[in-house]
Design a protein around this motif. Structure first.
Motif, PDB file in Angstrom:
ATOM      1  N   LYS A   9      31.827  48.473  33.251  1.00 22.13           N
ATOM      2  CA  LYS A   9      32.626  48.475  34.491  1.00 22.13           C
ATOM      3  C   LYS A   9      33.307  47.130  34.678  1.00 22.13           C
ATOM      4  CE  LYS A   9      30.420  51.888  37.487  1.00 22.13           C
ATOM      5  NZ  LYS A   9      29.450  52.102  38.564  1.00 22.13           N
ATOM      6  N   THR A  10      34.528  47.201  35.213  1.00 24.72           N
ATOM      7  CA  THR A  10      35.255  45.946  35.425  1.00 24.72           C
ATOM      8  C   THR A  10      35.274  45.592  36.909  1.00 24.72           C
ATOM      9  OG1 THR A  10      37.298  47.203  35.501  1.00 24.72           O
ATOM     10  CG2 THR A  10      36.738  46.178  33.399  1.00 24.72           C
ATOM     11  N   ASN A  11      35.344  44.319  37.161  1.00 26.42           N
ATOM     12  CA  ASN A  11      35.308  43.801  38.531  1.00 26.42           C
ATOM     13  C   ASN A  11      36.731  43.737  39.098  1.00 26.42           C
ATOM     14  OD1 ASN A  11      35.030  42.375  40.883  1.00 26.42           O
ATOM     15  ND2 ASN A  11      33.948  40.628  39.974  1.00 26.42           N
ATOM     16  N   PRO A  12      37.011  44.514  40.146  1.00 27.92           N
ATOM     17  CA  PRO A  12      38.389  44.492  40.686  1.00 27.92           C
ATOM     18  C   PRO A  12      38.756  43.149  41.323  1.00 27.92           C
ATOM     19  CG  PRO A  12      36.919  45.779  42.098  1.00 27.92           C
ATOM     20  CD  PRO A  12      36.140  45.446  40.875  1.00 27.92           C
ATOM     21  N   TYR A  13      37.769  42.308  41.580  1.00 28.07           N
ATOM     22  CA  TYR A  13      38.044  41.006  42.218  1.00 28.07           C
ATOM     23  C   TYR A  13      37.895  39.842  41.241  1.00 28.07           C
ATOM     24  CZ  TYR A  13      37.421  43.625  46.581  1.00 28.07           C
ATOM     25  OH  TYR A  13      37.528  44.527  47.608  1.00 28.07           O
ATOM     26  N   HIS A  14      37.834  40.125  39.957  1.00 24.52           N
ATOM     27  CA  HIS A  14      37.533  39.102  38.957  1.00 24.52           C
ATOM     28  C   HIS A  14      38.301  37.796  39.209  1.00 24.52           C
ATOM     29  CE1 HIS A  14      36.280  37.536  35.079  1.00 24.52           C
ATOM     30  NE2 HIS A  14      37.529  37.159  34.887  1.00 24.52           N
ATOM     31  N   ASP A  15      37.538  36.709  39.391  1.00 22.55           N
ATOM     32  CA  ASP A  15      38.107  35.358  39.510  1.00 22.55           C
ATOM     33  C   ASP A  15      38.997  35.126  40.735  1.00 22.55           C
ATOM     34  OD1 ASP A  15      36.994  33.685  37.745  1.00 22.55           O
ATOM     35  OD2 ASP A  15      38.546  33.795  36.208  1.00 22.55           O
ATOM     36  N   GLN A  16      39.028  36.040  41.679  1.00 24.27           N
ATOM     37  CA  GLN A  16      39.901  35.854  42.854  1.00 24.27           C
ATOM     38  C   GLN A  16      39.239  34.882  43.842  1.00 24.27           C
ATOM     39  OE1 GLN A  16      41.086  39.576  44.621  1.00 24.27           O
ATOM     40  NE2 GLN A  16      41.697  40.458  42.657  1.00 24.27           N
ATOM     41  N   ALA A  17      40.018  33.908  44.305  1.00 23.85           N
ATOM     42  CA  ALA A  17      39.454  32.850  45.165  1.00 23.85           C
ATOM     43  C   ALA A  17      38.897  33.418  46.468  1.00 23.85           C
ATOM     44  CB  ALA A  17      40.533  31.809  45.453  1.00 23.85           C
ATOM     45  N   ASP A  18      39.610  34.363  47.076  1.00 20.81           N
ATOM     46  CA  ASP A  18      39.135  34.956  48.320  1.00 20.81           C
ATOM     47  C   ASP A  18      37.816  35.693  48.119  1.00 20.81           C
ATOM     48  OD1 ASP A  18      41.095  33.971  49.872  1.00 20.81           O
ATOM     49  OD2 ASP A  18      42.101  35.895  50.282  1.00 20.81           O
ATOM     50  N   ALA A  19      37.714  36.368  46.975  1.00 16.01           N
ATOM     51  CA  ALA A  19      36.489  37.123  46.696  1.00 16.01           C
ATOM     52  C   ALA A  19      35.314  36.167  46.465  1.00 16.01           C
ATOM     53  CB  ALA A  19      36.694  38.020  45.482  1.00 16.01           C
ATOM     54  N   GLN A  55      32.262  41.396  45.263  1.00 16.73           N
ATOM     55  CA  GLN A  55      32.547  40.040  45.774  1.00 16.73           C
ATOM     56  C   GLN A  55      31.379  39.100  45.474  1.00 16.73           C
ATOM     57  OE1 GLN A  55      33.508  41.315  49.841  1.00 16.73           O
ATOM     58  NE2 GLN A  55      35.615  40.622  49.577  1.00 16.73           N
ATOM     59  N   VAL A  56      30.150  39.594  45.649  1.00 17.41           N
ATOM     60  CA  VAL A  56      28.982  38.759  45.316  1.00 17.41           C
ATOM     61  C   VAL A  56      28.989  38.408  43.837  1.00 17.41           C
ATOM     62  CG1 VAL A  56      26.461  38.710  45.186  1.00 17.41           C
ATOM     63  CG2 VAL A  56      27.564  39.683  47.188  1.00 17.41           C
ATOM     64  N   ILE A  57      29.309  39.407  43.003  1.00 16.75           N
ATOM     65  CA  ILE A  57      29.324  39.173  41.553  1.00 16.75           C
ATOM     66  C   ILE A  57      30.405  38.143  41.197  1.00 16.75           C
ATOM     67  CG2 ILE A  57      29.860  40.301  39.344  1.00 16.75           C
ATOM     68  CD1 ILE A  57      28.523  42.858  40.705  1.00 16.75           C
ATOM     69  N   THR A  58      31.545  38.246  41.849  1.00 17.35           N
ATOM     70  CA  THR A  58      32.613  37.268  41.597  1.00 17.35           C
ATOM     71  C   THR A  58      32.115  35.864  41.923  1.00 17.35           C
ATOM     72  OG1 THR A  58      34.181  38.971  42.267  1.00 17.35           O
ATOM     73  CG2 THR A  58      35.041  36.737  42.080  1.00 17.35           C
ATOM     74  N   TYR A  59      31.407  35.749  43.033  1.00 14.79           N
ATOM     75  CA  TYR A  59      30.852  34.435  43.400  1.00 14.79           C
ATOM     76  C   TYR A  59      29.832  33.972  42.357  1.00 14.79           C
ATOM     77  CZ  TYR A  59      27.707  31.105  45.592  1.00 14.79           C
ATOM     78  OH  TYR A  59      26.912  30.012  45.822  1.00 14.79           O
TER      79      TYR A  59
END
Lengths: 286, 127
Positions: B38-48, B117-121
């Motif tokens: 599965k891919t993260n739709p928020y990958h590397d996004q600063a807001d996320a 979002q947690v995973i992105t963090y």
């Protein structure tokens, strides 16, 4: 006046400690367990007026503790105030919930076992079973409190989270241990946060802080008269909001669906979660 | 009598087995392939990352530490395994299912968006 004072004191006390965000249900249980080590304190109330009785406020305070990831225990203290009558303590309840399947599935069962030692004056209406109806909350306190109810209650809780929605269903079986027949009931609910993604900034009234939904519950008769004949049923919208300090406020106007039900109930609640209760007492704890 | 003794032993040993005997090794081995990918739709996004940090502090820091450094009883989330060994899909699977035998609860109560979002963090953390 007394419940308002108690509420203010409780809110003031809790404002100094932790945080929570719960489903907005008042009667329906979801399959979500308390986080291990956390203690949640909840104060729930039901305000109503039966056609042939006085207005009442039935309250309970609950202490919910996550023993493990798959086992939650809860202790309740119940009481009520009836207008033009009196304020009485109506008993206690002790329940345990177990999650037999340790992963998230398409549908997730939880087994609920409760012992109740309450009297006939209990008006918290945390569940409706058998032929419970408006007549059960109409009698004078001095009379109804004489009725002792030592009951065992079993629930099968089924729940699912799907695209932000929580859908929960409870099948209830309750037995008064004084040789009374099994009584049955149900509760179903659906809810979701108003916003599925969290905001990047601290916020007070953003969508993620609110959860809304709908809940329906009622009795299904007893072992000898199973069905919906002479049973009460309620339906109502739900909303809760979690304040920045972690206190969650819940509210629901609920409507009796037949003449056997109390016409209207107004439920409200306050809850607060204390994270990792016992580790706070360990040496060197943060 | 033998039957009663057997049943008693079973009742004692079964829960103990569930709690202590379930040495399932690494949770990573349990992740199905389609979850792993599965891919993260928020990958590397600063807001996320910022939103994920807020959720982490609210929900996770009591066990895993304010900055995911771990605590006496719970593991750090900056480890090599978390940062490079586990894909974002693996972490999503872990958050949804938990690792209940080891004390990690399921976070399926949070919407998928917040889990990502947690995973992105978490993936933004480096030693």
């Amino acid at each position: 006046m007394k419940p308002a004072v108690v509420l203010c004191l409780l809110v003031g006390f809790l404002a100094s400690i932790g945080q929570a965000q719960e489903r907005p249900y008042f009667v329906t249980y979801s399959h979500e367990m308390e986080e291990p080590g956390n203690l949640e304190i909840e104060f729930f109330n039901a305000v109503g007026k039966p056609p042939a009785g006085n207005r009442f406020i039935g309250s309970n305070i609950e202490f919910e503790y996550g023993a493990t990831s798959w086992w939650t225990m809860e202790f309740y203290l119940d009481g009520q105030v009836t207008q033009h009558d009196s304020t009485i303590f109506t008993g206690y309840r002790w329940e345990n919930r177990f999650r037999p399947l340790l992963r998230e599935h398409w549908i997730n069962p939880v087994i609920y076992i409760e012992f109740e030692n309450i009297n006939g004056g209990d008006k918290a209406l945390r569940e409706v079973v058998g032929h419970d109806g408006k007549q059960d909350v109409s009698g004078p306190n001095a009379e109804v409190r004489q009725e002792k109810k030592r009951e065992m209650e079993l629930k099968l809780i089924l729940g699912r989270n799907y695209r932000g929605w929580n859908i929960s269903e409870n099948i209830i079986a309750e037995k008064n241990l004084a040789n009374q027949p099994w009584e049955f009931g149900y509760a179903v609910g659906a809810s979701r946060p108003l916003s599925l993604a969290a905001s990047a900034h601290n916020c007070t009234f953003c969508g993620e802080k609110f959860q809304a939904g709908v809940e329906m519950y009622g009795g299904l008769g007893d072992r000898y008269s199973f069905g919906t004949n002479q049973t009460s049923h309620y339906l109502g919208p739900l909303i809760n909001w979690t304040a920045p300090n972690g206190i969650t406020f819940s509210f629901s106007p609920q409507f009796g669906l037949n003449d056997y039900s109390i016409p209207r109930l107004y439920r409200f609640g306050v809850s607060y979660e204390i994270d990792q209760l016992f580790s706070r007492f360990h040496r060197g704890a943060r | 009598m033998t039957l009663r003794l057997s049943l008693t032993l079973l009742l004692i040993l079964l829960p103990a087995g569930i709690v202590f005997g379930a040495a399932d090794g690494s949770w990573l081995e349990n992740v199905p392939t389609h979850d792993h990918e599965k891919t993260n739709p928020y990958h590397d996004q600063a807001d996320a990352i910022a939103a994920g940090r807020r959720i982490f502090v609210d929900r996770c820091s009591h066990c895993h530490g304010e900055n995911a450094e771990g605590t006496k009883k719970r593991p750090p989330l900056k480890s090599e395994r978390m940062q490079h060994g586990a894909s974002e899909g693996d972490l999503h699977w872990l958050l949804v299912n938990g690792n209940m035998r080891k004390g990690m609860p399921s976070w399926a109560r949070l919407p998928d968006q917040q889990l990502w979002q947690v995973i992105t963090y978490l993936k933004s953390l480096h030693d």
